[in-house]
Design a protein around this motif. Structure first.
Motif, short mmCIF file in Angstrom:
data_model
loop_
_atom_site.label_atom_id
_atom_site.label_comp_id
_atom_site.label_asym_id
_atom_site.label_seq_id
_atom_site.Cartn_x
_atom_site.Cartn_y
_atom_site.Cartn_z
N SER B 52 0.82 -1.21 0.00
CA SER B 52 0.00 0.00 0.00
C SER B 52 0.86 1.26 0.00
O SER B 52 0.42 2.31 -0.45
CB SER B 52 -0.95 0.00 1.19
OG SER B 52 -0.22 0.12 2.38
N SER B 53 2.09 1.16 0.51
CA SER B 53 2.92 2.37 0.52
C SER B 53 3.35 2.76 -0.88
O SER B 53 3.82 3.87 -1.10
CB SER B 53 4.15 2.15 1.41
OG SER B 53 5.03 1.28 0.77
N LEU B 54 3.17 1.85 -1.84
CA LEU B 54 3.51 2.21 -3.22
C LEU B 54 2.70 3.41 -3.69
O LEU B 54 3.16 4.20 -4.51
CB LEU B 54 3.26 1.02 -4.15
CG LEU B 54 4.21 -0.16 -3.94
CD1 LEU B 54 3.79 -1.32 -4.83
CD2 LEU B 54 5.63 0.23 -4.24
N ASP B 55 1.51 3.55 -3.17
CA ASP B 55 0.68 4.72 -3.51
C ASP B 55 1.40 6.01 -3.16
O ASP B 55 1.45 6.95 -3.95
CB ASP B 55 -0.64 4.67 -2.74
CG ASP B 55 -1.68 3.80 -3.43
OD1 ASP B 55 -1.53 3.59 -4.64
OD2 ASP B 55 -2.60 3.36 -2.75
N CYS B 56 1.96 6.03 -1.95
CA CYS B 56 2.65 7.23 -1.52
C CYS B 56 3.92 7.43 -2.32
O CYS B 56 4.29 8.56 -2.66
CB CYS B 56 3.01 7.13 -0.04
SG CYS B 56 1.59 6.97 0.99
N GLU B 58 4.52 6.61 -5.36
CA GLU B 58 4.19 7.16 -6.68
C GLU B 58 4.07 8.67 -6.62
O GLU B 58 4.45 9.37 -7.55
CB GLU B 58 2.87 6.55 -7.17
CG GLU B 58 3.04 5.17 -7.74
CD GLU B 58 1.75 4.61 -8.28
OE1 GLU B 58 0.72 5.30 -8.17
OE2 GLU B 58 1.77 3.49 -8.81
N ASP B 59 3.53 9.16 -5.52
CA ASP B 59 3.43 10.62 -5.37
C ASP B 59 4.80 11.25 -5.18
O ASP B 59 5.14 12.25 -5.79
CB ASP B 59 2.58 10.96 -4.14
CG ASP B 59 1.12 11.06 -4.49
OD1 ASP B 59 0.81 10.80 -5.66
OD2 ASP B 59 0.33 11.39 -3.60
#
Lengths: 860, 156
Positions: B52-56, B58-59
Motif C-alpha cells: 500500500s505504501s507504493l501509492d505514496c 508514486e506521489d
C-alpha cells in the motif's frame, strides 16, 4: 445500561418487524454502490466519483444532526388523551414528524438574504430529560471533582463520556445480524443495500442522534419549549401558568439558558369535546400568552389498521441508540405484540400534527432564532470585534497573565467558572457560542465559522479547554460546510491543527470519547466529500478515530471500511490512476473484512473482499495471497460472476445421464463420492452458508465431469480406460487437495467452459483412434498416438486461449483469474501426459529453458 | 511491536507491483541476534503495508531528486522507508519502470537504512549485469541473499 443484555434477537418476529421498519427501504439510493458482483466492484474499488444522491445523503445526515431542540412539557390530561389513542405520550406522537418539517422553510441569514430549506428538521426532547440527565452525572462528578482536586473534570465532561458508544455498537450489531439473516435466506438481497455504506450511514446517524446536554455546546439546549394542555382541563389558563412555572423552576444545569421561546398548544379532543368551547378557550389563551399558540385538533379514539383513514405512525429515524435498543429488546420479549409495533393513527391527526409543527417552526421558532441571532450579532459580536472589544480583550489578556503571575485566582478577570467548567448563560462568551450554534442550525455556515473562530481565542484565554475543543471542532466543521476551496495551507494550518488539538483535549483531558469520535467522523465525511487530497486527509483522521476504539466492534469494522472508502475517493490522474490511493483503499477493505469475520458478519466481509479483490488478483505476494484465500474461505466468499453462468442442476443431470449411458460404473461413483466427501470435510466446519452449499455443488459437478470424461475412450479397451480414469481422477484429486496455494473456489471455476474443452478432447481422441485403426497400430502404439494428439489439442487450445486472454484482459479483470486457472489446469494435464510420451514429443513440449540460479552468481 | 528487539521486512518491488526478493531480519544492535521477531499475523501485514505504501511512493518519486526517499509511509507503529533505483532516470516516460527497495521497520533511523540501501543497490546492479537476468525477474540467487543479510547485519 440497565438493558437486558441478551443475544441479538434471531426470532422470526424481529425479521418481520425490521422489514416493516423503513430503515432498509429508505436507503435505496445507496444500492447502486453497494453492489457485490465482482464485475461491479472492479469499478467501485477504483473509486468512481461520488454519485450525487450519496453526497446528498451524507450531507443530510450531518444537517439533520445539528438541529434545534424543542423541549416538550405537557399536562397530564394531554397525555391521557394520547394514551387513549394507544401511545405513551404527546412527545412520542409528535417526535417522528419533527424530523421532516412539511414544505419549505425560509430563513434569513446574517447578510439579510433569505435561504430556503427543503428538509428542515427539529428534534423534540422531554423537558424533564434535559433536567435529569446532566443532573445525575454532575452529582457523581462533583464528588470526583473534589477528590481529584482537578478543576477540569467538570460535570459536562462526564456526560460527554462514551456511555452511548457501546450502545450504538450493540444496535448496529443487531441490525447487521438481521441483514445477515436476510442474506442467508435469499442470496439476491446481498446485492441490495444490505452491504456497503448504508450501515455506515446508519452508524453515523445513531452516533449523532443523542447529543448529550453539555456546557461547551448548546445544540442540545432547548431553543423552545412546547407547553400543552388539553380541552379536558378544568382550569386551563392556570394549568398553563403552572406548567410555565414548573418548567422554569425545573432544575436544569446552570449553563442552560432558560430564556427559550414558549409555545402554547391546546390539544382539542375531536371525539369527545365541543369545538366551540375549545375555540373560545384558544382565543383566551391568545389574549394571555400572545401569538405563539396553536390549537391542535386530534381524535382520541384509537386507530386500527382496518380504519378507513388509518396511516402508520411514522418511525423516528433519529432515535437514540439506547431507546431503539430498548424497543427492540421489548419487542423481542413479547412476540405476539410485534405487530402492534407499527402503530396507526388517523390521517387527519397526522396532517394536524404536521401543520402544527410547520406553523410552529416557520412562524415562531425561525423568527425567534433570527431575531436573537441578529441582536446577539449586534450587541456582542460587533462590540467584541470592534476596537473597544479588542482593547478589552487585550487588557484582559494582560490582566489575566499578571493575575496568574501573581498567583491569585486567574478567574477574576474572566467569566469562566472552573468549578463547574462552564460559563453562565448570560456571559458574552456563552451567548456568542449560542449565537454560533444557532447560526449553524440555520445553516448560515459563514457566520457560524466567523463566530467560532472568534470565541475560540476567548475560551483559550480563559483556559476553558473543553470549550476550546468544542469551538475548534465546530470551526473545522463549519469551515468545511461553507464549501470554500480547501487549500493546502488551510489544511495544514487550520484543519489539522484544530482537529488534533480538539481530539487531544477531548480524549486526554476529559476522556470524552464520544465527543472526539463525533468530531472526527463528521469531519471525515465532509473531507471525503471534498475529494482529492482532502480525501486522503479524511482517511488519516478516520485512522485516528480507529485508535479511539481498540476492541473489534462493529464500529471499528465500519470505520476501517470507511478508511478504505476515503482512500478510494482519491482518484489518480491519467489512465494509470497516477497518484491515486487504490492500493491503500484495498488494504483497508481487507482489514475491514478481517474485522467483519471476527465479528461473524460474513456478508459484510464478502462485500469488502469483493471491493478489494481486483487489486490483488495478480499479486505475487505470497502472504497476501494466502491471507486473502483464508478470508474468502472464512467468509464463504464466492465469485458471483460465475454464479450467473453456472447451472448446477443442468450439469449434474447431464453428468448423471452420461454415467448411466456408460453402464453405471459403481467404482467410479465411489471415487466421486469419496472425493466429494474429502472436499466437504475439512473446509466448512465453521461456516455454513449458502455460498458453501453452492461451492460443494460445484465440486460435485466437477468431479463427476472428470469421471465422465473417462467414458469417452472406447470401452473395448479396459486397460486404456482404466489408465485414463486413474490419470484423470488423480488429476482431480490433486486439484482438490491443494488448498495451500490455490483456493478451492478458484480451482472449481469455469465449469461451463469446461464442457467445450471436453468436447475438444473427445474429438482429438476419436481422431487419433481412428487413425490408429487405419494404420493397424497395436495397443501401446494406439495409446501413445492418442496421448500425443491430446497434447497437441491442448497446446493449440492453450495458445488460442492465451491470445483471447490478451484481448479480454483489458475488458474484464475477473476473467483473468479464470483464465489463469484454466491455463494452469491445462499445463497440469499436459504435465501428466508428457512423461508417458516423452520420446514422441517435440522439443517444444519441454518447459522453456529455465536458467539455473547458480548461473546468476557468475556476476558476483 | 515485535518484542524487545526490532525486526525488519525488506522487499524489492518490480515494475508491476511484484516482489522480486523478500527477506526478514532482526536487528543486530543492542544484543539482537538478527532473527526476525514477527508474529505470524504480522507477516501478511508487512506485505500489505509495503504494497500500500507504493501509492505514496508514486506521489513522492516525482517530487524528489533523491533516490533515497527516507520514510515514506506509516501504518500504526510501522514505518516504510524507500529507495528508488536508477530506472527512474532512464525511462521517465513510462510510469512503471522503477524498481523499488522497501524496508518495513518499527524504529526510525534514517542514516543506517540509507547505508543499507546503498549496499543493496550495489548488489542489485551486479545482479542486473548478469546476462541471464532480466528486469522484473525474481532474484533467487543464494549469494545475493547472503550478501543482503550481511549488509543487514552490518547496518541494521
Amino acid at each position: 445500561m440497565a438493558l437486558p443484555l441478551e443475544p441479538p434477537p434471531r426470532a422470526r418476529s424481529v425479521i418481520g418487524a425490521s422489514k416493516a421498519s423503513p430503515m432498509y427501504n429508505l436507503r435505496s439510493s445507496i444500492a447502486s454502490t453497494g453492489s457485490t458482483t465482482s464485475l461491479a466492484s472492479l469499478f467501485a474499488g477504483t473509486g468512481a466519483s461520488l454519485p450525487r444522491d450519496i453526497v446528498d445523503d451524507i450531507k443530510s445526515v450531518i444537517h439533520h444532526a445539528f438541529v434545534p431542540h424543542i423541549a416538550v412539557h405537557v399536562s397530564d390530561d394531554v397525555n391521557n388523551i394520547i394514551r387513549e389513542k394507544g401511545l405513551p405520550d404527546l412527545y412520542q406522537l409528535i417526535r417522528p414528524y419533527g424530523e421532516k418539517v412539511q414544505g419549505r422553510i425560509t430563513a434569513r441569514d446574517s447578510q439579510g438574504s433569505s435561504v430556503t430549506f427543503e428538509d428542515f428538521a427539529v428534534r423534540f426532547v422531554r423537558l424533564l430529560d434535559i433536567a435529569q440527565r446532566p443532573d445525575r452525572n454532575s452529582r457523581g462528578a462533583a464528588g470526583s471533582n473534589l477528590r481529584n482536586g482537578g478543576q477540569w473534570d467538570g460535570a459536562s465532561a462526564e456526560s460527554m463520556n462514551s456511555e452511548e458508544l457501546p450502545l450504538v455498537d450493540e444496535l448496529l450489531d443487531l441490525h447487521l445480524s438481521h441483514a445477515e439473516e436476510l442474506i442467508e435466506t435469499s442470496l439476491a438481497t446481498e446485492t441490495e443495500s444490505h452491504t456497503g455504506q448504508a450501515f455506515y450511514l446508519l452508524y453515523l446517524r445513531k452516533l449523532l442522534s443523542g447529543f448529550p446536554v453539555t456546557s461547551h455546546e448548546t445544540f442540545s439546549h432547548p431553543v423552545a419549549c412546547l407547553i400543552a394542555i388539553s380541552s379536558r382541563n378544568p382550569n386551563p389558563i392556570d394549568t398553563l401558568r403552572q406548567l410555565y412555572k414548573s418548567g422554569a423552576e425545573l432544575e436544569v444545569p446552570g449553563y442552560v439558558n432558560k430564556e427559550y421561546l414558549r409555545y402554547y398548544v391546546l390539544v382539542h379532543d375531536e371525539d369527545k369535546d365541543d369545538i366551540q368551547k375549545s375555540t373560545a378557550l384558544f382565543e383566551q389563551m391568545k389574549r394571555h400568552f400572545g401569538l405563539h399558540c396553536h390549537l391542535l385538533r386530534i381524535r382520541s379514539a384509537m386507530c386500527i389498521v382496518s380504519d378507513e383513514d388509518s396511516v402508520p405512525l411514522a418511525k423516528s429515524q433519529w432515535l437514540p441508540a439506547s431507546e431503539e435498543l430498548a424497543e427492540l429488546h421489548s419487542r423481542q420479549e413479547d412476540e405476539i405484540e410485534s405487530d402492534s409495533s407499527s402503530r396507526f393513527i388517523h390521517s387527519s391527526d397526522e396532517s394536524a400534527i404536521k401543520t402544527m409543527i410547520r406553523e410552529m417552526v416557520a412562524q415562531s421558532i425561525i423568527p425567534f432564532m433570527e431575531r436573537n441571532i441578529a441582536s446577539w450579532n449586534d450587541q456582542i459580536l460587533s462590540r467584541r470585534k470592534g476596537i473597544g472589544g479588542r482593547m478589552l480583550s487585550f487588557s484582559r489578556r494582560f490582566l489575566g497573565s499578571t493575575a496568574t503571575r501573581s498567583a491569585t485566582s486567574s478567574t477574576t478577570a474572566s467569566n469562566f467558572d472552573p468549578a463547574t467548567n462552564s460559563y453562565d448563560p448570560m456571559t458574552p462568551e456563552a451567548q456568542m457560542r449560542k449565537l454560533a450554534d444557532w447560526a449553524f442550525m440555520l445553516r448560515d455556515w459563514k457566520l457560524a465559522y466567523d463566530v467560532y473562530n472568534t470565541i475560540r481565542t476567548d475560551f483559550n484565554n480563559d483556559k476553558a479547554w473543553l470549550h476550546v475543543a468544542g469551538a475548534q471542532e465546530m470551526t473545522v466543521i463549519s469551515l468545511l460546510l461553507t464549501g470554500q476551496a480547501i487549500t493546502p495551507k488551510l489544511r495544514t494550518d487550520t484543519i489539522d491543527v484544530y482537529l488534533d488539538a480538539a481530539c487531544y483535549s477531548y480524549v486526554t483531558r476529559f476522556r470524552a470519547f464520544y465527543a472526539a469520535l463525533r468530531c472526527l467522523l463528521v469531519t471525515v465525511e465532509l473531507l471525503r466529500l471534498a475529494g482529492g487530497s482532502s480525501a486522503e486527509l479524511a482517511a488519516k483522521w478516520a485512522i485516528k478515530a480507529l485508535d479511539l476504539n481498540i476492541r473489534p466492534t462493529v464500529g471499528r469494522a465500519l470505520i476501517s471500511q470507511r478508511v478504505g472508502d476515503c482512500y478510494a475517493v482519491r482518484q489518480g490522474a491519467g489512465s494509470g490512476g497516477w497518484g491515486g490511493r487504490r492500493r491503500k483503499a484495498a488494504m483497508w477493505h481487507v482489514l475491514a473484512a478481517d474485522t467483519w469475520i471476527q465479528l461473524g458478519k460474513y456478508a459484510q466481509a464478502r462485500h469488502c473482499i469483493d471491493v478489494a479483490m481486483p487489486r490483488y488478483v495478480e499479486t505475487e505476494f505470497v502472504y497476501i495471497r494466502r491471507f486473502l484465500d483464508q478470508l474468502k474461505l472464512d467468509s464463504g466468499h464466492v465469485n458471483l460472476l460465475d454464479l450467473g453462468s453456472l447451472n448446477i442442476g443442468d450439469s449434474l443431470e447431464e453428468n448423471s445421464a452420461n454415467n448411466d449411458g456408460a453402464g453405471g460404473d459403481e467404482e467410479k461413483m465411489d471415487i466421486a463420492e469419496a472425493l466429494v466427501e474429502e472436499a466437504e470435510k475439512p473446509r466448512f466446519d465453521g461456516v455454513i452458508s449458502v455460498a458453501s452449499d453452492l461451492y460443494l455443488a460445484r465440486v460435485r459437478a466437477r468431479v463427476r465431469k472428470y469421471l465422465s470424461m473417462s467414458e469417452t475412450p472406447p470401452a473395448k479397451d479396459p486397460a486404456q480406460a482404466g489408465a485414463a480414469i486413474a490419470m484423470i481422477s488423480k488429476d482431480a484429486q490433486a486439484q482438490l487437495k491443494t488448498p495451500s496455494d490455490e483456493t478451492p473456489m478458484q480451482t472449481v471455476v469455469g465449469t461451463t467452459t469446461q464442457k467445450a474443452y471436453e468436447e475438444m478432447e473427445r474429438t482429438a481422441r476419436k481422431a487419433a483412434e481412428s487413425e490408429a485403426q487405419e494404420r493397424g497400430f497395436n495397443e501401446v502404439e494406439t495409446r501413445e498416438l492418442v496421448l500425443q494428439s491430446l497434447l497437441k489439442a491442448h497446446r493449440a487450445h492453450y495458445e488460442a486461449e492465451a491470445q483471447n486472454n490478451l484481448a479480454s484482459r483489458l475488458q474484464n479483470k475477473q476473467h483473468i483469474e479464470d483464465e489463469g486457472q484454466r491455463a494452469k489446469q491445462h499445463s497440469e494435464i499436459a504435465g501428466t501426459i508428457a512423461p508417458a510420451t516423452v520420446q514422441m514429443v517435440s522439443p517444444r513440449a519441454q518447459p522453456p529453458m529455465d536458467f539455473d540460479d547458480t548461473d546468476m552468481d557468475l556476476a558476483f | 511491536m515485535a518484542g524487545s528487539s526490532t525486526s525488519y521486512y525488506f522487499v524489492i518491488i518490480g515494475t508491476k507491483d511484484n516482489p522480486l526478493y523478500e527477506a526478514e531480519f532482526g536487528t543486530f544492535k543492542q544484543g539482537g541476534d538478527g532473527v526476525p521477531k514477527f508474529r505470524e499475523e504480522q507477516r501478511h501485514m508487512n506485505q500489505f503495508i509495503a504494497h500500500s505504501s507504493l501509492d505514496c511512493i508514486e506521489d513522492l518519486q516525482w517530487a524528489s531528486k533523491e533516490m533515497y526517499l527516507k520514510t515514506v509511509d506509516k501504518f500504526n507503529n510501522t514505518w516504510v522507508s524507500c529507495f528508488l533505483t536508477g530506472g527512474k532516470a532512464a525511462y521517465t516516460r513510462r510510469y512503471e519502470t522503477d524498481i523499488k527497495f522497501l524496508l518495513v521497520h518499527d524504529t526510525r533511523s534514517d542514516e543506517p537504512i540509507r547505508q543499507f540501501f546503498a549496499d543493496v543497490y550495489d548488489l542489485y546492479c551486479k545482479t542486473l549485469m548478469n546476462p541471464f537476468y532480466e528486469v522484473n525477474m525474481a532474484i533467487r540467487s543464494q549469494t545475493f541473499d547472503q550478501k543482503i543479510k550481511a549488509a543487514a547485519k552490518k547496518y541494521l
